[in-house]
Scaffold this active site. Structure first.
Site, PDB file in Angstrom:
ATOM      1  N   ASP A 550       0.832  -1.197   0.000  1.00 56.50           N
ATOM      2  CA  ASP A 550       0.000   0.000   0.000  1.00 56.50           C
ATOM      3  C   ASP A 550       0.875   1.258   0.000  1.00 56.50           C
ATOM      4  O   ASP A 550       2.055   1.233   0.377  1.00 56.50           O
ATOM      5  CB  ASP A 550      -0.910  -0.008   1.222  1.00 56.50           C
ATOM      6  CG  ASP A 550      -2.226   0.709   0.992  1.00 56.50           C
ATOM      7  OD1 ASP A 550      -2.293   1.538   0.075  1.00 56.50           O
ATOM      8  OD2 ASP A 550      -3.188   0.433   1.737  1.00 56.50           O
ATOM      9  N   GLU A 553       3.289   5.300  -3.626  1.00 52.21           N
ATOM     10  CA  GLU A 553       3.550   6.443  -4.516  1.00 52.21           C
ATOM     11  C   GLU A 553       4.946   7.071  -4.344  1.00 52.21           C
ATOM     12  O   GLU A 553       5.485   7.534  -5.353  1.00 52.21           O
ATOM     13  CB  GLU A 553       2.473   7.514  -4.307  1.00 52.21           C
ATOM     14  CG  GLU A 553       1.095   7.096  -4.733  1.00 52.21           C
ATOM     15  CD  GLU A 553       0.394   6.181  -3.734  1.00 52.21           C
ATOM     16  OE1 GLU A 553      -0.547   5.484  -4.134  1.00 52.21           O
ATOM     17  OE2 GLU A 553       0.793   6.164  -2.554  1.00 52.21           O
ATOM     18  N   ASP A 627      -8.014   4.658  -3.634  1.00 49.14           N
ATOM     19  CA  ASP A 627      -9.137   4.901  -2.733  1.00 49.14           C
ATOM     20  C   ASP A 627     -10.218   5.740  -3.407  1.00 49.14           C
ATOM     21  O   ASP A 627     -10.468   6.897  -3.051  1.00 49.14           O
ATOM     22  CB  ASP A 627      -8.628   5.589  -1.462  1.00 49.14           C
ATOM     23  CG  ASP A 627      -7.668   4.716  -0.681  1.00 49.14           C
ATOM     24  OD1 ASP A 627      -7.715   3.486  -0.841  1.00 49.14           O
ATOM     25  OD2 ASP A 627      -6.852   5.264   0.083  1.00 49.14           O
TER      26      ASP A 627
END
Length: 946
Positions: A550, A553, A627
């Site tokens: 997760d 980025e 998300d």
């Protein structure tokens, strides 16, 4: 003309001491342009990687950089090539491709084997260099421009969520962000691709950043010059105005700029409206970018341009364009309800460019040593993507279980909760293969420890064992994030492998009362190795099957400004974060993949990651779309986002079915309410779509996402979701064959119509339909209460309704039925669909018998692929294929000779053959009793239509 073939070896080419106009070695050709448009340009180099891939480099220095690419793999061996020279250019030939470089300007052009022009750089080269320096490291802002044929479509660039599909003439800023995945590659309908080999902030199309609204002459709501009227209401129910002020910009997009809101303003019950007039200083097409969270509406001259919602902490974007005249004022109204707490809003614009410039292909990057790009050609878009994977790495066959159904939520808070959900699936006989443990299973102050909170997870090894005993797999969330003071943090920090800025600035996260931590430096080989060793010690040894990586980025601080994001991950092991900004997820996955394969080469690696980059597919990685919100707009946005991601060469994509971030009205919806019925219909439509994504995965915040928590068993929503789940498992022979084709034939599962119907320009801009493999045209429904939708049927092909068998001709747009419980699905003539028995997990039964639905009216073929399901023996040739071929002229299906073998392969099996013809529609029924039963022992069998 002078023709030469070069076989000499030269390690480096230095430019300052040469008097030649060009040189060659056994790797390629270097040209020193005499009069380049950009006077900084020193040399252009062509290097063939294969007969259909040529690397182009251009430098402003006195030698080329020797830095290895993070994305492109080095060629196995030099490629044979010929060189010819004329007065004006040097041309390199590979046999299938040629590239010419102007000796005057450095402009490069590409031709096929017939000598037909495929692509050319902008006249005189289209290259620009701007010297820059970061942290004492010198480099250049770089840009390359190419001409673009007026009749081509352009696709790829990763996954973006502004509803854009065909990027011809469009702009996209390439950086990584939650819900945004940037991959600097485009694929053209002219059967070529460009991989822009750069890792910094990049812009496709317009190289300029979006400008503030003060590029217009601004007027307030009363028409007075100076700025827009901003009205701040801090109590929306009573329309209590906190302040009214004049603003020249709407720029509250990050943690830095939101400080410019009125001091003391309370956002919890707020509404802000900007109103006034824009008067352009020039005429043309203005391209707007709306950055929004909360409820946002914007009108230009009374025309609603966007009506959106996104949760306050995770903004999204909308794009629209307006043709404007410089002598005209345009009324603007932006109405914003933050939806609780401080939120984010912004409106920016790109001023007009000449159409011929806007329609060219362009990549600009913030920092690089030189211009590097790869030109890839092929006979089809599939072949171009195949060449991309030749260049950047093969995508593995995913484990068979991964192609089944995944259940997840944010989050299973205890061991008993997770196991209870899995037991309920098995009790209800709902197929499932993977259950996911999301974040925060660790003690609250021990993020990065990879340890379980013993009060909530008293025996994680027993939990994993029970999952396996229930014939399922378990994935676990692993972040590259470590709290200050944890043992794992110390292990990284003592080696200089932690990004220190967040520690020095005492950045606290959102976990009460707020903890200080940071991310590890995935660009360091030592740090990657340590990351895997920690995971192995604490998680892999407990038997976890897959890794959910997760925030890759990396999202060290959500909603930080772009400059501060770079500061938070600076420096990397390789150099300034400015230079390596976009490739963190690639490096992070690399460490996990290489670590697990070195430890156990008998178990396929599976990684799910929120970000990605070019080459990601070689590390056993899939990507999900982040998300996203629980709104119809976000459902719609997933369709072109997923297609373009897949057409970027990365074959495994998924999303949070139902959306992740939930509107409050759905959180509080009561049984029988309109909101509850919309919630159920939204999930049903999303589920139908998700069953035909490469990976079939449910996830999201509360309300819980298990289908019995969405609707009771007698509700149409429950029945439809269960039907599509079971259909996915019936289709497992088809779907797993597609996974096999990804590796063996560099296939793409989720396919823009343009891939298979490139001859039909009507499909170039259709981003809400796609092919799922060769046999299904998927047409998701993305409007509330819609019971029909328009579908375009590509021409020169007949089409069947999958459910009814009804036939229709291609080349037309029809309004088709879309009842609540069914999504429109169509099958092209010539399709062959293998279906297996009903199962509750992917490997429950050997698929025997297999029912073959054959849709006549055109020739067709399909290869059934099988292997050992979870190991890498297929790389050693241990797999089998059975070819199915339908000949329309002879009206015969041929089940061909089986090729290959593997342990456990059934030597004999039965096929049940169902022919669907234009004059004889057959309703879909996987248990149909009228099928022809055909025994098969591995040898050729012919089955005539009857």
């Amino acid at each position: 003309m002078k023709k030469l073939m070069f076989i000499m070896a030269v390690a480096f080419i230095y430019f300052g001491c040469t008097t030649d106009n060009w040189k060659a070695d056994n790797r390629g050709v270097t040209v020193f342009p005499e009069k380049p448009t950009d006077e900084l340009l020193q040399a252009v180099r062509l290097e063939p990687y294969t007969e259909e891939i040529i690397k182009v480099s251009a430098t402003a220095d006195n030698q080329f950089s020797d830095q290895e690419s993070l994305t492109a793999l080095p060629p196995d061996s030099p490629v044979d090539f010929d060189v010819t020279e004329t007065d004006q250019e040097v041309m390199l030939y590979t046999g299938k491709l040629s590239a010419a470089v102007s000796k005057i300007t450095g402009e490069v052009r590409f031709y096929n084997a017939k000598g037909e022009l495929i692509l050319q750089e902008k006249k005189n080269g289209g290259k620009t260099f701007k010297p820059m320096e970061v942290d004492g490291v010198k480099g250049y802002e770089i840009r390359q421009v190419w001409e673009s044929a007026p009749d081509e479509g352009l696709y790829g660039l990763g996954q973006h969520q502004a509803h854009e599909f065909n990027y011809k003439g469009k702009n996209e800023e390439l950086f990584q962000y939650n819900t945004k995945v940037s991959v600097p590659v485009i694929i053209s309908t002219k059967n070529y691709g460009i991989l822009w080999d750069n890792y910094s902030l990049t812009r496709f199309g317009d190289p300029r950043p979006y400008a503030q609204l003060d590029v217009f002459d601004l007027y307030n709501a009363a028409g007075e010059v100076g700025g827009l009227t901003a009205t701040y209401v801090d109590d929306i129910q009573n329309q209590k105005v906190y302040t009214i002020r004049q603003e020249k910009t709407i720029d509250y997009e990050n943690l830095t700029t939101i400080k410019n809101f009125p001091e003391g303003f309370n956002f919890n019950k707020a509404k802000i409206t900007w109103e006034g007039y824009l008067q352009p200083r020039e005429s043309g097409v203005f391209r707007f970018l709306l950055y929004y969270a909360g409820y946002t509406k914007i009108w230009i001259d009374g025309r609603l341009m966007a009506d959106r919602w996104r949760t306050a902490w995770n903004p999204s974007v909308a794009k629209f364009q307006v043709n404007m005249n410089e002598d005209t004022k345009y009324h603007l109204k932006l109405e914003w309800i933050p939806d609780g707490g401080v939120s984010y809003i912004g409106l920016k614009v790109l001023t007009p460019r000449p159409p011929e410039e806007q329609n060219r292909i362009s990549f600009w990057s913030e920092m690089g040593d030189q211009i590097n790009y790869f030109f890839m050609a092929g006979e089809s878009m599939d072949q171009v993507i195949g060449n991309y994977r030749t260049l950047t790495g093969k995508a593995q066959v995913m484990p068979k279980w991964a192609m089944g159904f995944w259940q997840s939520r944010e989050r299973y808070k205890t061991q008993d909760e997770l196991l209870g959900v899995l037991r309920e699936f098995r009790k209800r006989h709902i197929p499932i293969d993977n259950i996911v443990q999301d974040w925060s299973y660790w003690p609250v102050d021990q993020w990065g420890s990879h340890e379980f909170d013993p009060e909530r997870f008293p025996d994680p090894k027993a939990m994993v064992d029970e999952v396996h005993a229930n014939n399922a797999h378990i994935m676990i969330s692993v972040w590259p994030k470590f709290y200050l003071g944890t043992q794992h943090f110390k292990e990284f920090d003592q080696n200089g492998w932690i990004y220190r800025r967040a520690i020095e600035d005492s950045i606290r996260d959102w976990i009460y009362p707020g903890y200080i931590g940071s991310f590890y430096d995935a660009y360091s080989p030592g740090a990657r190795k340590l990351f895997w060793e920690q995971i192995k010690e604490h998680l892999y040894t407990k038997g976890f099957d897959a890794w959910w990586l997760d925030a890759t980025e990396p999202d060290i601080l959500s909603n930080a400004s772009m400059d501060y994001r770079k500061a938070l991950m600076n420096p990397t092991h390789l150099g300034p974060s400015v230079k390596y900004f976009n490739a963190f997820a690639l490096m992070n996955a690399k460490g996990i993949y290489e670590g697990q394969r070195a430890l156990n080469n008998n178990k396929r690696v599976f990684i799910l990651t929120r970000s990605a980059f070019a080459g990601m597919q070689r590390y056993g990685a899939a990507t999900w779309s982040g998300d996203i919100g629980t709104v119809w707009e976000d459902l719609k946005a997933q369709i072109p986002a997923g297609i373009n991601f897949s057409m970027s060469g990365l074959p495994y994509w998924t999303m949070d079915i139902g959306g992740f971030c939930v509107e409050k009205r759905f959180e509080t919806a009561k049984e029988g309410s309109d909101d509850m019925e919309e919630w159920r219909e939204l999930n049903t439509r999303w589920y139908q779509f998700g069953a035909f994504a490469p990976l079939f995965r449910v996830h999201g915040q509360y309300p819980y996402r298990e289908i019995w928590n969405i609707a009771p068993a007698d509700h149409p929503a429950y029945k439809s979701m269960l039907w599509y789940n079971k259909l996915r498992y019936r289709l497992m022979p088809y779907i797993y064959s597609l996974a096999g084709a990804v590796y063996h034939h560099d296939y793409t599962i989720m396919r823009g119509l343009v891939m298979d119907f490139t001859h039909d320009p009507m499909v170039f801009d259709i981003g809400d339909q796609y092919m799922f493999g060769p046999a299904f045209m998927v047409c998701p429904v993305y409007r509330y209460k819609a019971r029909e939708r328009q579908v375009y049927f590509p021409k020169n092909k007949g089409w069947y309704n999958f459910y009814t068998g009804e036939f229709m001709e291609g080349g037309q747009t029809l309004t088709v039925d879309a009842p609540y419980d069914r999504m429109p699905l169509f099958v092209p003539a010539g399709a062959i669909i293998p279906l297996g028995p009903q199962i509750e997990y992917a490997t429950q039964k050997i698929p025997d018998p297999i029912t073959l639905y054959v849709y006549t009216g055109d020739d067709g073929s399909f290869d059934l692929y099988e292997d050992e399901n979870t190991n890498y023996n297929y790389e050693k040739g241990q797999f089998a294929t059975i070819p199915f071929t339908y000949n329309e002229k002879n009206k015969t299906l041929t089940i061909g000779k089986r090729k290959g073998s593997y342990d456990g392969m059934p030597e004999k099996r039965l096929f049940k053959v169902v022919f669907v013809t234009p004059g004889h529609p057959v309703e879909f029924d996987p248990d149909i009793s009228t099928a022809q039963v055909v025994p098969y022992n591995g040898e050729v069998v012919e089955v005539p239509v009857r």
